[in-house]
Design a protein around this motif. Structure first.
Motif, mmCIF file in Angstrom:
data_model
loop_
_atom_site.group_PDB
_atom_site.id
_atom_site.type_symbol
_atom_site.label_atom_id
_atom_site.label_comp_id
_atom_site.label_asym_id
_atom_site.label_seq_id
_atom_site.Cartn_x
_atom_site.Cartn_y
_atom_site.Cartn_z
ATOM 1 N N LEU A 137 0.627 -1.267 0.040
ATOM 2 C CA LEU A 137 -0.102 -0.049 -0.211
ATOM 3 C C LEU A 137 0.950 1.252 0.075
ATOM 4 C CD1 LEU A 137 -2.885 -0.971 2.562
ATOM 5 C CD2 LEU A 137 -2.956 -0.756 0.181
ATOM 6 N N GLY A 138 2.116 1.011 0.269
ATOM 7 C CA GLY A 138 2.932 2.030 0.299
ATOM 8 C C GLY A 138 3.409 2.560 -1.249
ATOM 9 N N GLU A 139 4.227 3.784 -1.393
ATOM 10 C CA GLU A 139 4.709 4.260 -2.529
ATOM 11 C C GLU A 139 5.309 3.241 -3.596
ATOM 12 O OE1 GLU A 139 7.022 8.138 -4.433
ATOM 13 O OE2 GLU A 139 7.034 7.912 -2.228
ATOM 14 N N GLU A 140 6.320 2.480 -2.853
ATOM 15 C CA GLU A 140 6.903 1.518 -3.741
ATOM 16 C C GLU A 140 6.008 0.249 -4.433
ATOM 17 O OE1 GLU A 140 11.332 -0.690 -3.579
ATOM 18 O OE2 GLU A 140 10.259 -0.151 -1.755
ATOM 19 N N GLY A 141 5.213 -0.149 -3.453
ATOM 20 C CA GLY A 141 4.256 -1.254 -4.008
ATOM 21 C C GLY A 141 3.343 -0.724 -4.747
ATOM 22 N N GLN A 142 3.000 0.448 -4.750
ATOM 23 C CA GLN A 142 1.864 0.947 -5.566
ATOM 24 C C GLN A 142 2.505 1.482 -6.881
ATOM 25 O OE1 GLN A 142 -1.926 1.560 -4.942
ATOM 26 N NE2 GLN A 142 -1.159 -0.412 -3.968
ATOM 27 N N ASP A 143 3.666 1.992 -7.039
ATOM 28 C CA ASP A 143 4.271 2.174 -8.238
ATOM 29 C C ASP A 143 4.592 0.976 -8.952
ATOM 30 O OD1 ASP A 143 4.812 4.871 -7.577
ATOM 31 O OD2 ASP A 143 6.777 4.644 -6.993
ATOM 32 N N LEU B 218 2.481 -1.870 -8.734
ATOM 33 C CA LEU B 218 1.328 -2.053 -9.095
ATOM 34 C C LEU B 218 0.869 -1.263 -10.549
ATOM 35 C CD1 LEU B 218 -1.416 -3.565 -7.887
ATOM 36 C CD2 LEU B 218 -2.286 -1.303 -7.525
ATOM 37 N N GLN B 219 1.073 0.003 -10.545
ATOM 38 C CA GLN B 219 1.078 0.621 -11.738
ATOM 39 C C GLN B 219 1.934 0.367 -12.928
ATOM 40 O OE1 GLN B 219 0.737 4.853 -10.893
ATOM 41 N NE2 GLN B 219 0.785 5.292 -13.088
ATOM 42 N N GLU B 220 2.998 -0.212 -12.690
ATOM 43 C CA GLU B 220 3.834 -0.614 -13.807
ATOM 44 C C GLU B 220 3.538 -1.925 -14.469
ATOM 45 O OE1 GLU B 220 7.707 -1.144 -12.247
ATOM 46 O OE2 GLU B 220 8.055 0.868 -11.507
ATOM 47 N N CYS B 221 2.694 -2.629 -13.466
ATOM 48 C CA CYS B 221 2.096 -3.945 -13.876
ATOM 49 C C CYS B 221 0.623 -3.895 -14.663
ATOM 50 C CB CYS B 221 1.827 -4.842 -12.860
ATOM 51 S SG CYS B 221 3.269 -5.618 -12.159
ATOM 52 N N GLY B 222 0.240 -2.565 -14.770
ATOM 53 C CA GLY B 222 -1.049 -2.231 -15.568
ATOM 54 C C GLY B 222 -2.177 -2.288 -14.878
ATOM 55 N N PHE B 223 -2.079 -2.231 -13.525
ATOM 56 C CA PHE B 223 -3.276 -2.025 -12.682
ATOM 57 C C PHE B 223 -3.296 -0.527 -12.239
ATOM 58 C CE2 PHE B 223 -2.071 -6.516 -11.634
ATOM 59 C CZ PHE B 223 -3.204 -7.013 -12.564
ATOM 60 N N ILE B 224 -4.462 -0.230 -11.289
ATOM 61 C CA ILE B 224 -4.687 1.060 -11.094
ATOM 62 C C ILE B 224 -4.428 1.304 -9.524
ATOM 63 C CG2 ILE B 224 -6.431 3.002 -10.919
ATOM 64 C CD1 ILE B 224 -7.550 1.560 -13.396
ATOM 65 N N ARG B 225 -3.636 2.358 -9.103
ATOM 66 C CA ARG B 225 -3.405 2.357 -7.471
ATOM 67 C C ARG B 225 -4.595 2.364 -7.045
ATOM 68 N NH1 ARG B 225 2.048 5.054 -8.078
ATOM 69 N NH2 ARG B 225 2.110 5.296 -5.775
ATOM 70 N N GLY B 226 -4.461 1.758 -5.677
ATOM 71 C CA GLY B 226 -5.390 1.710 -4.791
ATOM 72 C C GLY B 226 -5.309 2.421 -3.418
ATOM 73 N N ALA B 227 -4.040 3.002 -3.481
ATOM 74 C CA ALA B 227 -3.924 3.808 -2.344
ATOM 75 C C ALA B 227 -3.218 4.998 -2.754
ATOM 76 C CB ALA B 227 -2.912 2.784 -1.206
#
Length: 276
Positions: free
Chosen positions: A259-265, A267-276
């Motif tokens: 849920l932090g910045e690194e994990g959400q970045d 997630l976005q790189e994998c084609g999903f949309i940030r959840g946090a």
């Protein structure tokens, strides 16, 4: 034994003892997290594994076996975390699972290029998957029979897709002629290599769509991250991680990192949309 030999022996024994202690204590420190579930979410979690294990003394064990199977594994204790590409069912929350939304994903319909169409409505999709529309010419495409490809029961992608179809067409009931596949990659391959085929996959797999496959717009809206974010593209669902009770210990640390910045970045790189 002279004094010099005795000193050397003591030093050697001490070094061996330190090495053994370090090895054992290192094993004791290493925590493990068992993660099972969605074939949609697992490619992202494999990337998380690569980064997270390099930064933490934790081992992630990831099994891609479908959202429903992952939820069941978390409930029976064989998994610490379930990956799901849908929200929890009431029976799963009643069993004690708690979900954490980590991102959002679109679901897109894909067709073999021979179908000859580029846009579709949710009601038309429902009628195709119910077996009522059987030829692409009925939708302005080529005179070609439709091969219907779906995910297996228990798939989070299937649950999300079918919930949208039922809202658009209350009489929806999947046709018995449907060809079921056990993974997103199998759907992609089947649609790409089967004349007249239609299937559905996560938007996160857009970069893996084959050269003989078309990603369909839904009621004139293209399946893009931007259109999912602003709500104009209607086929979307939550990406979640679920634990028995509120996350704690190593599982909580991992989810907090996601849920932090690194994990959400990532997630976005994998084609999903940030959840946090």
């Amino acid at each position: 034994m002279n004094l010099k030999t005795l000193i050397i022996a003591i030093v050697v024994v001490t070094i061996i003892g330190v090495c053994v202690f370090s090895s054992v204590s290192g094993e004791d420190r290493t925590e493990s997290i068992s993660i099972q579930g969605s074939t949609t979410v697992s490619p992202y979690m494999l990337k998380v594994q690569e980064v997270y294990e390099s930064e933490n003394d934790v081992r992630l064990y990831i099994t891609s076996n479908g959202s429903g199977t992952g939820a069941a594994a978390a409930i029976n204790g064989s998994a610490d975390i379930a990956m799901l590409s849908r929200d929890l069912k009431s029976s799963e929350t009643e069993a004690g699972l708690v979900q954490t939304v980590i991102g959002i994903d679109g679901i897109m319909a894909i067709v073999n290029d021979d179908a000859g169409i580029a846009d579709i409505t949710a009601a038309q999709l429902a009628r195709i998957y119910s077996g009522e529309i059987t030829n692409w010419s009925e939708l302005g495409g080529n005179d070609l029979g439709i091969s219907v490809i779906s995910r297996e029961e228990g798939s989070g992608t299937r649950d999300g897709f079918e919930s949208i179809l039922r809202k658009a067409y209350p009489d929806y009931a999947i046709t018995s002629s449907t060809i079921t596949q056990a993974s997103t990659s199998a759907v992609l391959s089947t649609v790409n290599n089967t004349t007249g085929a239609i299937g559905y996959v996560s938007l996160g797999y857009a970069d893996k769509v084959g050269s003989s496959t078309t990603m369909l717009s839904l009621e004139g809206v293209e399946p893009t991250v931007k259109n999912v974010q602003d709500g104009t593209y209607a086929m979307q669902r939550n990406i979640i991680l679920a634990t028995m009770g509120e996350p704690s210990g190593a599982a909580k640390n991992l989810i907090d990192w996601i849920l932090g910045e690194e994990g959400q970045d990532l997630l976005q790189e994998c084609g999903f949309i940030r959840g946090a």
